[in-house]
Design a protein around this motif. Sequence first.
Motif, PDB file in Angstrom:
ATOM      1  N   GLN A 137       0.833  -1.215   0.000  1.00 18.48           N
ATOM      2  CA  GLN A 137       0.000   0.000   0.000  1.00 18.48           C
ATOM      3  C   GLN A 137       0.865   1.262   0.000  1.00 18.48           C
ATOM      4  OE1 GLN A 137      -2.413  -0.552   3.508  1.00 18.48           O
ATOM      5  NE2 GLN A 137      -3.046  -2.573   2.841  1.00 18.48           N
ATOM      6  N   GLY A 138       2.178   1.087   0.033  1.00 22.69           N
ATOM      7  CA  GLY A 138       3.074   2.242   0.086  1.00 22.69           C
ATOM      8  C   GLY A 138       2.963   3.018   1.381  1.00 22.69           C
ATOM      9  N   ALA A 139       2.515   2.343   2.448  1.00 21.13           N
ATOM     10  CA  ALA A 139       2.252   3.024   3.728  1.00 21.13           C
ATOM     11  C   ALA A 139       3.457   2.880   4.661  1.00 21.13           C
ATOM     12  CB  ALA A 139       0.991   2.445   4.372  1.00 21.13           C
ATOM     13  N   PHE A 140       4.547   3.531   4.300  1.00 18.61           N
ATOM     14  CA  PHE A 140       5.788   3.350   5.064  1.00 18.61           C
ATOM     15  C   PHE A 140       5.745   4.065   6.423  1.00 18.61           C
ATOM     16  CE2 PHE A 140       7.106   2.524   0.672  1.00 18.61           C
ATOM     17  CZ  PHE A 140       7.694   1.285   0.842  1.00 18.61           C
ATOM     18  N   THR A 141       5.060   5.200   6.505  1.00 17.05           N
ATOM     19  CA  THR A 141       4.931   5.886   7.794  1.00 17.05           C
ATOM     20  C   THR A 141       4.150   5.015   8.773  1.00 17.05           C
ATOM     21  OG1 THR A 141       5.014   8.063   6.761  1.00 17.05           O
ATOM     22  CG2 THR A 141       4.056   7.949   8.959  1.00 17.05           C
ATOM     23  N   ASP A 142       3.020   4.449   8.299  1.00 15.41           N
ATOM     24  CA  ASP A 142       2.220   3.554   9.147  1.00 15.41           C
ATOM     25  C   ASP A 142       3.022   2.323   9.542  1.00 15.41           C
ATOM     26  OD1 ASP A 142       0.103   5.281   8.958  1.00 15.41           O
ATOM     27  OD2 ASP A 142      -0.925   4.172   7.369  1.00 15.41           O
ATOM     28  N   LEU A 143       3.832   1.824   8.613  1.00 15.72           N
ATOM     29  CA  LEU A 143       4.659   0.655   8.898  1.00 15.72           C
ATOM     30  C   LEU A 143       5.648   0.971  10.020  1.00 15.72           C
ATOM     31  CD1 LEU A 143       5.842  -2.158   8.424  1.00 15.72           C
ATOM     32  CD2 LEU A 143       7.106  -1.233   6.474  1.00 15.72           C
ATOM     33  N   LEU A 147       5.816  -0.946  13.593  1.00 13.93           N
ATOM     34  CA  LEU A 147       7.021  -1.644  14.049  1.00 13.93           C
ATOM     35  C   LEU A 147       7.542  -1.057  15.356  1.00 13.93           C
ATOM     36  CD1 LEU A 147       8.966  -2.131  10.671  1.00 13.93           C
ATOM     37  CD2 LEU A 147       7.559  -3.795  11.892  1.00 13.93           C
ATOM     38  N   THR A 148       7.452   0.259  15.502  1.00 11.74           N
ATOM     39  CA  THR A 148       7.875   0.901  16.752  1.00 11.74           C
ATOM     40  C   THR A 148       6.993   0.464  17.909  1.00 11.74           C
ATOM     41  OG1 THR A 148       8.675   2.837  15.531  1.00 11.74           O
ATOM     42  CG2 THR A 148       8.295   3.117  17.893  1.00 11.74           C
ATOM     43  N   ASP A 156      11.473  -9.353  24.227  1.00 15.43           N
ATOM     44  CA  ASP A 156      12.637  -9.969  23.581  1.00 15.43           C
ATOM     45  C   ASP A 156      13.550  -8.863  23.042  1.00 15.43           C
ATOM     46  OD1 ASP A 156      14.431 -11.122  21.771  1.00 15.43           O
ATOM     47  OD2 ASP A 156      13.028 -12.689  21.173  1.00 15.43           O
ATOM     48  N   VAL A 157      14.708  -8.690  23.690  1.00 16.56           N
ATOM     49  CA  VAL A 157      15.614  -7.595  23.313  1.00 16.56           C
ATOM     50  C   VAL A 157      16.083  -7.737  21.868  1.00 16.56           C
ATOM     51  CG1 VAL A 157      17.848  -6.507  23.793  1.00 16.56           C
ATOM     52  CG2 VAL A 157      16.357  -7.195  25.676  1.00 16.56           C
ATOM     53  N   GLY A 158      16.374  -8.971  21.450  1.00 13.76           N
ATOM     54  CA  GLY A 158      16.827  -9.204  20.071  1.00 13.76           C
ATOM     55  C   GLY A 158      15.776  -8.802  19.056  1.00 13.76           C
ATOM     56  N   ALA A 159      14.524  -9.208  19.315  1.00 15.23           N
ATOM     57  CA  ALA A 159      13.426  -8.863  18.404  1.00 15.23           C
ATOM     58  C   ALA A 159      13.198  -7.355  18.408  1.00 15.23           C
ATOM     59  CB  ALA A 159      12.151  -9.585  18.821  1.00 15.23           C
ATOM     60  N   ARG A 160      13.285  -6.737  19.601  1.00 20.53           N
ATOM     61  CA  ARG A 160      13.099  -5.292  19.709  1.00 20.53           C
ATOM     62  C   ARG A 160      14.153  -4.558  18.874  1.00 20.53           C
ATOM     63  NH1 ARG A 160      14.450  -0.723  22.785  1.00 20.53           N
ATOM     64  NH2 ARG A 160      12.616   0.511  23.382  1.00 20.53           N
ATOM     65  N   THR A 161      15.386  -5.023  18.976  1.00 21.21           N
ATOM     66  CA  THR A 161      16.476  -4.381  18.225  1.00 21.21           C
ATOM     67  C   THR A 161      16.250  -4.516  16.722  1.00 21.21           C
ATOM     68  OG1 THR A 161      18.081  -4.746  19.995  1.00 21.21           O
ATOM     69  CG2 THR A 161      18.965  -4.435  17.782  1.00 21.21           C
ATOM     70  N   ARG A 162      15.870  -5.706  16.282  1.00 23.48           N
ATOM     71  CA  ARG A 162      15.645  -5.931  14.841  1.00 23.48           C
ATOM     72  C   ARG A 162      14.522  -5.041  14.314  1.00 23.48           C
ATOM     73  NH1 ARG A 162      16.580 -11.159  16.525  1.00 23.48           N
ATOM     74  NH2 ARG A 162      14.366 -11.706  16.572  1.00 23.48           N
ATOM     75  N   LEU A 163      13.449  -4.914  15.099  1.00 28.07           N
ATOM     76  CA  LEU A 163      12.317  -4.083  14.675  1.00 28.07           C
ATOM     77  C   LEU A 163      12.736  -2.614  14.565  1.00 28.07           C
ATOM     78  CD1 LEU A 163       9.551  -5.736  16.883  1.00 28.07           C
ATOM     79  CD2 LEU A 163       9.547  -5.687  14.384  1.00 28.07           C
ATOM     80  N   LEU A 164      13.473  -2.133  15.553  1.00 31.73           N
ATOM     81  CA  LEU A 164      13.881  -0.726  15.535  1.00 31.73           C
ATOM     82  C   LEU A 164      14.934  -0.450  14.463  1.00 31.73           C
ATOM     83  CD1 LEU A 164      13.901  -0.054  19.379  1.00 31.73           C
ATOM     84  CD2 LEU A 164      12.324   0.926  17.698  1.00 31.73           C
TER      85      LEU A 164
END
Length: 204
Positions: A137-143, A147-148, A156-164
């Motif tokens: 949808q080209g919705a990068f701001t919403d994405l 993710l934030t 999960d610190v590892g998952a948190r780091t990957r998402l950020l």
Amino acid sequence: ARRPRLVEMARIAGERLNDVREAIPLWNQVLAIAPRDADALAGVATLYERERRWPALVEILERQRLNAEGNAAAELALLERRGMLLYEKLGATEGAIDVFRRIQQLAPQNARAQRALREIYAQSGDFAALEQMYVEQGAFTDLCDQLTSLADRTADVGARTRLLERVATLSLEKLSQPERALKAYERILTTDPQNRRAALALVP
């Protein structure tokens, strides 16, 4: 002649006598004679819902959907109901995903299907599928917002780091928002102080 008599008996049992145990077999006898009988499908669906017999109700909803093919509004309503039952009552994630994807084929902008899929992907940790939905949808701001939010909720610190880290990359490459990327790196360092990539990004 047998079908009308069975329909009348099922209605009396279910509606007047409130005898669900008697009414369900009677409706099923009607369906044995006429598998696509709309009255019987509606009647037994009501009773299965009252009895919280979710697997049986899911099967009946699919049969009602087959009857509704060609009527987009009716078909969508039945699919939505079936998808939510699979997900919320039965925990059948894969089955629910299939139903909501079918809804998207019929109505690409269906908000309920999009919302349900986002929730399923987020809760199951399928971040690649979640991201793909927003990218289409080209919705990068919403994405980035999503993710934030997920990063803030995970233990999960590892998952948190990957998402950020993904938020930071998208902020730079898709949104041209270096400030947002820096905030993502700052968030990483609060729970992952040794993260070299985040530290280097913040040096300037």
